[in-house]
Design a protein around this motif. Structure first.
Motif, PDB file in Angstrom:
ATOM      1  N   LEU A   1       2.707  38.282  62.741  1.00  0.00           N
ATOM      2  CA  LEU A   1       2.410  36.867  62.569  1.00  0.00           C
ATOM      3  C   LEU A   1       1.456  36.291  63.598  1.00  0.00           C
ATOM      4  CD1 LEU A   1       6.082  35.631  61.943  1.00  0.00           C
ATOM      5  CD2 LEU A   1       4.338  36.058  60.216  1.00  0.00           C
ATOM      6  N   ASN A   2       1.382  36.879  64.779  1.00  0.00           N
ATOM      7  CA  ASN A   2       0.735  36.179  65.895  1.00  0.00           C
ATOM      8  C   ASN A   2      -0.744  35.879  65.650  1.00  0.00           C
ATOM      9  OD1 ASN A   2       0.387  39.093  66.324  1.00  0.00           O
ATOM     10  ND2 ASN A   2      -0.533  38.534  68.284  1.00  0.00           N
ATOM     11  N   THR A   3      -1.499  36.866  65.150  1.00  0.00           N
ATOM     12  CA  THR A   3      -2.926  36.601  64.935  1.00  0.00           C
ATOM     13  C   THR A   3      -3.149  35.730  63.698  1.00  0.00           C
ATOM     14  OG1 THR A   3      -3.098  38.752  63.833  1.00  0.00           O
ATOM     15  CG2 THR A   3      -3.784  38.637  66.139  1.00  0.00           C
ATOM     16  N   ARG A   4      -2.228  35.782  62.751  1.00  0.00           N
ATOM     17  CA  ARG A   4      -2.327  34.912  61.581  1.00  0.00           C
ATOM     18  C   ARG A   4      -2.114  33.449  61.991  1.00  0.00           C
ATOM     19  NH1 ARG A   4       2.179  35.530  57.247  1.00  0.00           N
ATOM     20  NH2 ARG A   4       2.098  37.640  58.056  1.00  0.00           N
TER      21      ARG A   4
ATOM     22  N   HIS B   1      -2.095  34.466  70.773  1.00  0.00           N
ATOM     23  CA  HIS B   1      -1.344  34.208  72.010  1.00  0.00           C
ATOM     24  C   HIS B   1      -0.455  32.968  71.895  1.00  0.00           C
ATOM     25  CE1 HIS B   1      -0.462  34.551  76.240  1.00  0.00           C
ATOM     26  NE2 HIS B   1      -0.980  33.358  76.512  1.00  0.00           N
ATOM     27  N   SER B   2      -0.977  31.890  71.349  1.00  0.00           N
ATOM     28  CA  SER B   2      -0.199  30.647  71.211  1.00  0.00           C
ATOM     29  C   SER B   2       0.331  30.551  69.780  1.00  0.00           C
ATOM     30  CB  SER B   2      -1.083  29.437  71.555  1.00  0.00           C
ATOM     31  OG  SER B   2      -1.521  29.505  72.890  1.00  0.00           O
ATOM     32  N   TYR B   3       1.307  31.375  69.485  1.00  0.00           N
ATOM     33  CA  TYR B   3       1.758  31.529  68.103  1.00  0.00           C
ATOM     34  C   TYR B   3       3.145  30.940  67.842  1.00  0.00           C
ATOM     35  CZ  TYR B   3       3.841  35.646  70.422  1.00  0.00           C
ATOM     36  OH  TYR B   3       4.497  36.487  71.298  1.00  0.00           O
ATOM     37  N   PHE B   4       3.671  30.159  68.769  1.00  0.00           N
ATOM     38  CA  PHE B   4       5.060  29.712  68.644  1.00  0.00           C
ATOM     39  C   PHE B   4       5.215  28.372  67.942  1.00  0.00           C
ATOM     40  CE2 PHE B   4       3.444  28.123  72.660  1.00  0.00           C
ATOM     41  CZ  PHE B   4       3.919  26.820  72.727  1.00  0.00           C
ATOM     42  N   LEU B   5       4.113  27.725  67.577  1.00  0.00           N
ATOM     43  CA  LEU B   5       4.207  26.398  66.975  1.00  0.00           C
ATOM     44  C   LEU B   5       4.114  26.443  65.453  1.00  0.00           C
ATOM     45  CD1 LEU B   5       2.170  24.223  69.486  1.00  0.00           C
ATOM     46  CD2 LEU B   5       4.524  23.837  68.761  1.00  0.00           C
ATOM     47  N   ASP B   6       2.862  26.422  64.956  1.00  0.00           N
ATOM     48  CA  ASP B   6       2.700  26.331  63.509  1.00  0.00           C
ATOM     49  C   ASP B   6       2.163  27.641  62.933  1.00  0.00           C
ATOM     50  OD1 ASP B   6      -0.194  26.288  63.743  1.00  0.00           O
ATOM     51  OD2 ASP B   6      -0.011  24.184  64.331  1.00  0.00           O
TER      52      ASP B   6
ATOM     53  N   GLN C   1       1.932  23.679  59.604  1.00  0.00           N
ATOM     54  CA  GLN C   1       3.347  23.686  59.229  1.00  0.00           C
ATOM     55  C   GLN C   1       4.123  24.544  60.237  1.00  0.00           C
ATOM     56  OE1 GLN C   1       2.790  25.476  55.410  1.00  0.00           O
ATOM     57  NE2 GLN C   1       2.647  23.512  54.333  1.00  0.00           N
ATOM     58  N   PRO C   2       5.384  24.212  60.501  1.00  0.00           N
ATOM     59  CA  PRO C   2       6.177  25.025  61.435  1.00  0.00           C
ATOM     60  C   PRO C   2       6.199  26.483  61.006  1.00  0.00           C
ATOM     61  CG  PRO C   2       7.349  23.019  60.862  1.00  0.00           C
ATOM     62  CD  PRO C   2       6.162  23.086  59.947  1.00  0.00           C
ATOM     63  N   GLY C   3       5.918  27.378  61.952  1.00  0.00           N
ATOM     64  CA  GLY C   3       5.894  28.805  61.647  1.00  0.00           C
ATOM     65  C   GLY C   3       7.259  29.447  61.767  1.00  0.00           C
ATOM     66  N   LYS C   4       7.315  30.733  61.453  1.00  0.00           N
ATOM     67  CA  LYS C   4       8.593  31.452  61.464  1.00  0.00           C
ATOM     68  C   LYS C   4       9.136  31.628  62.876  1.00  0.00           C
ATOM     69  CE  LYS C   4       7.915  33.891  57.096  1.00  0.00           C
ATOM     70  NZ  LYS C   4       7.870  35.207  56.401  1.00  0.00           N
ATOM     71  N   ILE C   5       8.246  31.690  63.880  1.00  0.00           N
ATOM     72  CA  ILE C   5       8.722  31.800  65.264  1.00  0.00           C
ATOM     73  C   ILE C   5       9.427  30.510  65.650  1.00  0.00           C
ATOM     74  CG2 ILE C   5       8.023  32.032  67.676  1.00  0.00           C
ATOM     75  CD1 ILE C   5       5.802  33.545  65.057  1.00  0.00           C
ATOM     76  N   PHE C   6       8.805  29.373  65.337  1.00  0.00           N
ATOM     77  CA  PHE C   6       9.446  28.085  65.610  1.00  0.00           C
ATOM     78  C   PHE C   6      10.796  28.004  64.889  1.00  0.00           C
ATOM     79  CE2 PHE C   6      10.503  23.813  64.239  1.00  0.00           C
ATOM     80  CZ  PHE C   6      10.513  23.124  65.440  1.00  0.00           C
ATOM     81  N   LYS C   7      10.848  28.390  63.630  1.00  0.00           N
ATOM     82  CA  LYS C   7      12.088  28.296  62.861  1.00  0.00           C
ATOM     83  C   LYS C   7      13.173  29.211  63.443  1.00  0.00           C
ATOM     84  CE  LYS C   7       9.810  26.969  58.539  1.00  0.00           C
ATOM     85  NZ  LYS C   7       9.469  27.369  57.150  1.00  0.00           N
ATOM     86  N   HIS C   8      12.752  30.359  63.978  1.00  0.00           N
ATOM     87  CA  HIS C   8      13.718  31.260  64.603  1.00  0.00           C
ATOM     88  C   HIS C   8      14.306  30.614  65.860  1.00  0.00           C
ATOM     89  CE1 HIS C   8      15.137  34.881  66.810  1.00  0.00           C
ATOM     90  NE2 HIS C   8      15.396  35.332  65.591  1.00  0.00           N
ATOM     91  N   MET C   9      13.452  29.966  66.667  1.00  0.00           N
ATOM     92  CA  MET C   9      13.944  29.261  67.853  1.00  0.00           C
ATOM     93  C   MET C   9      14.856  28.103  67.447  1.00  0.00           C
ATOM     94  SD  MET C   9      10.771  29.233  70.582  1.00  0.00           S
ATOM     95  CE  MET C   9       9.596  28.405  69.479  1.00  0.00           C
ATOM     96  N   LEU C  10      14.472  27.380  66.406  1.00  0.00           N
ATOM     97  CA  LEU C  10      15.266  26.253  65.929  1.00  0.00           C
ATOM     98  C   LEU C  10      16.674  26.700  65.542  1.00  0.00           C
ATOM     99  CD1 LEU C  10      15.495  23.285  64.935  1.00  0.00           C
ATOM    100  CD2 LEU C  10      14.577  24.082  62.743  1.00  0.00           C
ATOM    101  N   GLU C  11      16.773  27.820  64.846  1.00  0.00           N
ATOM    102  CA  GLU C  11      18.081  28.330  64.435  1.00  0.00           C
ATOM    103  C   GLU C  11      18.937  28.670  65.653  1.00  0.00           C
ATOM    104  OE1 GLU C  11      20.985  29.302  61.598  1.00  0.00           O
ATOM    105  OE2 GLU C  11      19.072  28.243  61.409  1.00  0.00           O
ATOM    106  N   SER C  12      18.322  29.245  66.685  1.00  0.00           N
ATOM    107  CA  SER C  12      19.064  29.577  67.909  1.00  0.00           C
ATOM    108  C   SER C  12      19.565  28.311  68.593  1.00  0.00           C
ATOM    109  CB  SER C  12      18.175  30.365  68.876  1.00  0.00           C
ATOM    110  OG  SER C  12      17.780  31.599  68.318  1.00  0.00           O
ATOM    111  N   ILE C  13      18.742  27.271  68.606  1.00  0.00           N
ATOM    112  CA  ILE C  13      19.138  26.006  69.226  1.00  0.00           C
ATOM    113  C   ILE C  13      20.295  25.369  68.455  1.00  0.00           C
ATOM    114  CG2 ILE C  13      18.370  23.628  69.595  1.00  0.00           C
ATOM    115  CD1 ILE C  13      15.620  24.780  70.361  1.00  0.00           C
ATOM    116  N   LYS C  14      20.237  25.414  67.128  1.00  0.00           N
ATOM    117  CA  LYS C  14      21.268  24.775  66.312  1.00  0.00           C
ATOM    118  C   LYS C  14      22.603  25.516  66.367  1.00  0.00           C
ATOM    119  CE  LYS C  14      19.963  23.305  62.221  1.00  0.00           C
ATOM    120  NZ  LYS C  14      19.274  23.249  60.893  1.00  0.00           N
TER     121      LYS C  14
ATOM    122  N   HIS D   1      14.601  42.342  66.510  1.00  0.00           N
ATOM    123  CA  HIS D   1      14.313  41.702  65.235  1.00  0.00           C
ATOM    124  C   HIS D   1      12.805  41.714  65.027  1.00  0.00           C
ATOM    125  CE1 HIS D   1      15.240  39.131  61.831  1.00  0.00           C
ATOM    126  NE2 HIS D   1      14.319  38.253  62.212  1.00  0.00           N
ATOM    127  N   ILE D   2      12.379  41.870  63.782  1.00  0.00           N
ATOM    128  CA  ILE D   2      10.953  41.803  63.417  1.00  0.00           C
ATOM    129  C   ILE D   2      10.759  40.596  62.534  1.00  0.00           C
ATOM    130  CG2 ILE D   2       9.032  42.943  62.270  1.00  0.00           C
ATOM    131  CD1 ILE D   2      10.381  45.625  62.872  1.00  0.00           C
TER     132      ILE D   2
END
Length: 321
Positions: free
Chosen positions: A271-274, A281-286, A291-304, A318-319
């Motif tokens: 996902l990172n280069t996409r 390198h800055s792949y944690f946002l959208d 739109q929120p990316g899968k990395i952001f959604k993975h962090m969100l699930e951990s927070i919740k 995890h991949i």
């Protein structure tokens, strides 16, 4: 947006509550002082002082806090605050009043030339530890001095460190442990997210200074990608100082058997280069399309949930695809 910084202001370096605060961008040496402030608009800031900022956080309607430590060669405007605002927007859209994002702003350089910037910022990251450790201790003293249980801040605290911000976090925890604590670091953070970490990949192992990150966190999620071009340049730069190890943000932990069982390795190679073309390198946002990316959604699930989703539980890996 509330924020904490050890960048020197223009004018007096002495704290003065409710004064207009302006960054002195001509100085990239970390201040020995720490400033607790609010951004009221673009390029408009007010100094609050530690007690007022911490009281504001306690009284906030958000259930949890996320301290965001940015990477190298980032300036408050137009880099750090817009990115923090985007994070806040995505959290608010996912679940209102779940998270309040609080940037931790350390002094980066804006000199021309990526290599010069890298070395200047690396020194600044290391030297920021003393003042940022003081900020941690301010928080602990404030919380421990609460007159009764109702006055204690019970919000869960999370940390997101990106790129060289991981070096800032590592050195801050080391300074905090050395200068203020007698029996090791307390369990302070619910989730610590280490994204594209520009530290060696053995950093979280026993005997290494990054071990304190694991001891202070319920969960430590390491997001990495082998084709992160910014970290390739980082490794090449560090070879000049005879630091040959791969970066944590390139490979994840060197050996998962040597890190605590609360450390999880999340492979973002697909996902990172996409999401951040071409550097990856800055792949944690959208997802590159706003739109929120899968990395952001993975962090969100951990927070919740307070738990890290992995497909291989025995290996804690995890991949993301």
């Amino acid at each position: 947006m509330l924020f904490i910084t050890n960048r020197e202001p223009q004018g007096s370096i002495l704290t003065k509550k409710n004064r207009s605060y302006q960054f002195d961008l001509s100085k990239n040496a970390p201040s020995n002082s720490i400033y607790f402030c609010e951004r009221t608009d673009e390029d408009s800031y007010v100094e609050l002082g530690s007690k007022q900022l911490m009281s504001r956080l306690k009284e906030s309607g958000s259930k949890q806090l996320l301290f965001y430590i940015h990477g190298f060669s980032n300036l408050p405007e137009p880099d750090i605050f817009p990115r923090a605002q985007k994070l806040q927007k995505y959290f608010d859209n996912a679940e209102p009043d779940l998270i309040e994002v609080v940037p931790i702003i350390w002094p980066c350089d804006d000199d021309p030339g990526i290599v010069k910037d890298y070395w200047d910022d690396q020194k600044s990251a290391d030297n920021s530890a003393i003042s940022l450790a003081r900020a941690l201790q301010f928080f602990m003293d404030w919380r421990n001095s609460a007159p009764d249980e109702d006055a204690i801040c019970l919000k869960r605290i999370n940390v997101l460190a990106h790129s060289m911000g991981n070096r800032v976090l590592r050195e801050t925890m080391r300074a905090w442990n050395k200068d203020y604590l007698a029996d090791g670091v307390p369990l302070l953070f619910r989730n610590t997210f280490l994204v594209a970490a520009d530290i060696v990949n053995e950093s979280l192992e026993e005997g290494q200074s990054g071990r304190l990150i694991c001891q202070s966190s319920r969960n430590v999620s390491v997001y990495f990608a082998s084709d992160d071009l910014a970290l390739r340049a980082s490794k090449a730069a560090n070879l000049k100082s005879r630091v040959a190890s791969r970066r944590l943000g390139h490979s994840g932990p060197e050996d998962m058997r040597k890190v605590q069982t609360n450390v999880y390795a999340i492979d973002c190679d697909d996902l990172n280069t996409r999401y951040d073309f071409p550097k990856g390198h800055s792949y944690f946002l959208d997802n590159g399309r706003g739109q929120p990316g899968k990395i952001f959604k993975h962090m969100l699930e951990s927070i919740k949930t307070g738990r890290v989703k992995v497909s291989n539980e025995p290996r804690r890996t995890h991949i993301l695809k």
